[in-house]
Enzyme design. Structure first.
Site, mmCIF file in Angstrom:
data_model
loop_
_atom_site.group_PDB
_atom_site.id
_atom_site.type_symbol
_atom_site.label_atom_id
_atom_site.label_comp_id
_atom_site.label_asym_id
_atom_site.label_seq_id
_atom_site.Cartn_x
_atom_site.Cartn_y
_atom_site.Cartn_z
ATOM 1 C CG ASP A 111 -0.422 -0.243 2.546
ATOM 2 O OD1 ASP A 111 0.729 -0.434 2.761
ATOM 3 O OD2 ASP A 111 -1.332 0.149 3.638
ATOM 4 C CB SER B 129 -7.915 -3.486 17.042
ATOM 5 O OG SER B 129 -6.556 -3.478 17.461
ATOM 6 C CD GLU C 39 -2.546 3.890 13.085
ATOM 7 O OE1 GLU C 39 -1.655 3.430 13.880
ATOM 8 O OE2 GLU C 39 -3.815 3.693 13.587
ATOM 9 C CG ASP D 166 -4.289 -1.305 8.482
ATOM 10 O OD1 ASP D 166 -4.028 -1.928 7.553
ATOM 11 O OD2 ASP D 166 -3.360 -1.092 9.297
ATOM 12 C CE1 TYR E 284 3.637 -1.644 8.067
ATOM 13 C CE2 TYR E 284 4.374 0.605 8.012
ATOM 14 C CZ TYR E 284 3.523 -0.310 7.474
ATOM 15 O OH TYR E 284 2.505 -0.207 6.428
HETATM 16 C C1 GLA Z 1 -0.032 -2.793 8.404
HETATM 17 C C2 GLA Z 1 -0.342 -1.419 7.966
HETATM 18 C C3 GLA Z 1 -0.753 -1.309 6.524
HETATM 19 C C4 GLA Z 1 -0.005 -2.222 5.666
HETATM 20 C C5 GLA Z 1 0.115 -3.663 6.077
HETATM 21 C C6 GLA Z 1 1.061 -4.339 5.504
HETATM 22 O O1 GLA Z 1 -1.455 -3.334 8.463
HETATM 23 O O2 GLA Z 1 -1.041 -0.645 8.692
HETATM 24 O O3 GLA Z 1 -0.901 0.089 6.037
HETATM 25 O O4 GLA Z 1 1.162 -1.544 5.256
HETATM 26 O O5 GLA Z 1 0.695 -3.518 7.369
HETATM 27 O O6 GLA Z 1 0.446 -4.652 4.041
#
Ligand code: GLA
Length: 386
Positions: free
Chosen positions: A35, A125, A158, A170, A220
């Site tokens: 994404d 969540s 976020e 998400d 991440y």
């Molecule tokens: C988390 C992030 C999303 C996406 C996924 C991996 O859920 O919040 O934006 O990057 O990881 O696809």
């Protein structure tokens, strides 16, 4: 859930809520970490939701109660610019901040919430919570935003308020989910391109490894930085490309010498995932469920080897999916580094399959995994009550 929440709210605050909302968790079906590379994702909203009820009050102090555990948070609207570490009301304060940035005025309110979305599992969540809060506030304060703008406001909670550089998946899935369907989203266009059906007779079993790395957030962000570094080099070579989404597998392989070994693997994962998303749509259209499931296994393998966002527990659940009869495919879903796996199974065997996997997982790890046979649900909604 809303009925119960309205009752609890009324008992706690001595008056009925003026608005209720609910927003679902989501599953990433295929398209891992694509994404924020402006790529493609297949995802769905699930039948597990966060519900939020609220009413306006005088003054500047807001109260929010979590009816699951009876915990309560208070904050003053004049003092919410900074997130407070470990405070769950950050999601609401962050949403208010994102709405203020868009020029809206939010007055004081009292609110209550309930949720069935498992926490920190990879089912979003947090997106469900911030979206539900935002949608209740839109009823109270007459906020007009498009669904895309709501998703972007949630992402800002976020990215800006909490400092997590997540993409839009998400919030997008929680808002645009369609009952019984998987949505194909394009994160350059910021649009749902189409929906696809899960083949009749099949279901998605979610099996939670119940273990999450405590470095999830920093990992991440470093994965995202790796992707951006790879993209910068590749876009220098291929002048038409803007992000990893524009790079084909052949181009990536040809440019391998220009990339560091790690950047190459990260890019290979993202480019591979975008390809698998398109292949998945083709296979689903042809009714090739086995081929669709194989892409889940391939995706997980790429996570394990190329993106390194798997864990021994997640890998073991995928090994079990390959050895216990019943699954056509399985993979980690969401950010990774722990949390859930998803398994494509026949509906009539789903429970039995999930129980067997959990039993075998317990034997090896000593951990009681939780499972859910997921319904694919509709996106977030809200209503004003009289
Ligand atoms: C988390 C992030 C999303 C996406 C996924 C991996 O859920 O919040 O934006 O990057 O990881 O696809």
């Amino acid at each position: 859930m809303n009925e119960q929440l309205i009752k609890e709210f009324t008992a706690r605050f001595g008056a009925a809520p003026e608005a209720v909302s609910q927003a679902p968790g989501r599953l990433e079906i295929l398209g891992n970490h694509t994404d924020y590379n402006q790529g493609f994702v297949l995802s769905c909203a699930v039948g597990l939701n966060t519900a939020f009820a609220a009413r306006r009050i005088q003054g500047s102090v807001c109260t929010i109660r979590d009816f699951r555990d009876g915990s309560e948070k208070k904050f003053d609207l004049n003092n919410i610019d900074e997130a407070v570490r470990g405070d769950w009301s950050n999601y609401v304060k962050g949403m208010i901040t994102a709405l203020r940035r868009r020029g809206f005025t939010i007055g004081a309110f009292e609110a209550g919430m309930r949720s069935t979305v498992p926490l920190s599992a990879g089912m979003s969540s947090s997106a469900a919570f911030e979206t539900a809060a935002g949608f209740a506030l839109r009823e109270l304060f007459d906020i007009r935003l498009t669904p895309e703008e709501w998703a972007l406001a949630g992402q800002e909670v976020e990215n800006i308020y909490l400092g997590l550089k997540t993409g839009l998946l998400d919030q997008f899935s929680s808002i645009f989910g369609k009952k019984d369907a998987i949505i194909l989203s394009d994160f350059r266009k910021i649009a749902v391109l189409r929906t696809v059906q899960l083949p009749a007779g099949y279901a998605v079993a979610v099996i939670n490894s119940m273990k999450k790395h405590n470095l999830v957030d920093s990992e991440y962000n470093t994965r995202r930085a790796d992707c951006e570094n790879a993209a910068e080099i590749l876009c220098g070579i291929y002048s038409d490309a803007k992000t990893l989404r524009d790079i084909s597998l052949d181009q990536l392989v040809n440019a391998k010498p220009a990339l560091g070994e790690r950047e190459y693997r990260r890019a290979l994962h993202v480019v591979g995932e975008c390809t698998r998303v398109h292949l998945a749509v083709e296979r689903l259209e042809k009714g090739d469920v086995e081929g669709f499931g194989q892409l889940w296994f391939d995706s997980h393998e790429s996570s394990r080897v190329n993106f390194e966002n798997s864990t021994p527990e997640l890998d073991y659940l995928i090994e079990l999916a390959k050895s216990i009869p019943g699954a056509l495919g399985a993979r980690l879903s969401g950010g990774g580094f722990g949390g859930i796996t998803i398994h494509l199974v026949r509906k009539d065997q789903a429970e039995e399959y999930a129980r067997k996997v959990c039993a075998a997982y317990k034997l090896r790890t000593g951990i009681d995994a939780e499972y859910y046979i997921c319904e694919l649900g509709d996106g977030a909604c809200s209503e004003k009550l009289n």
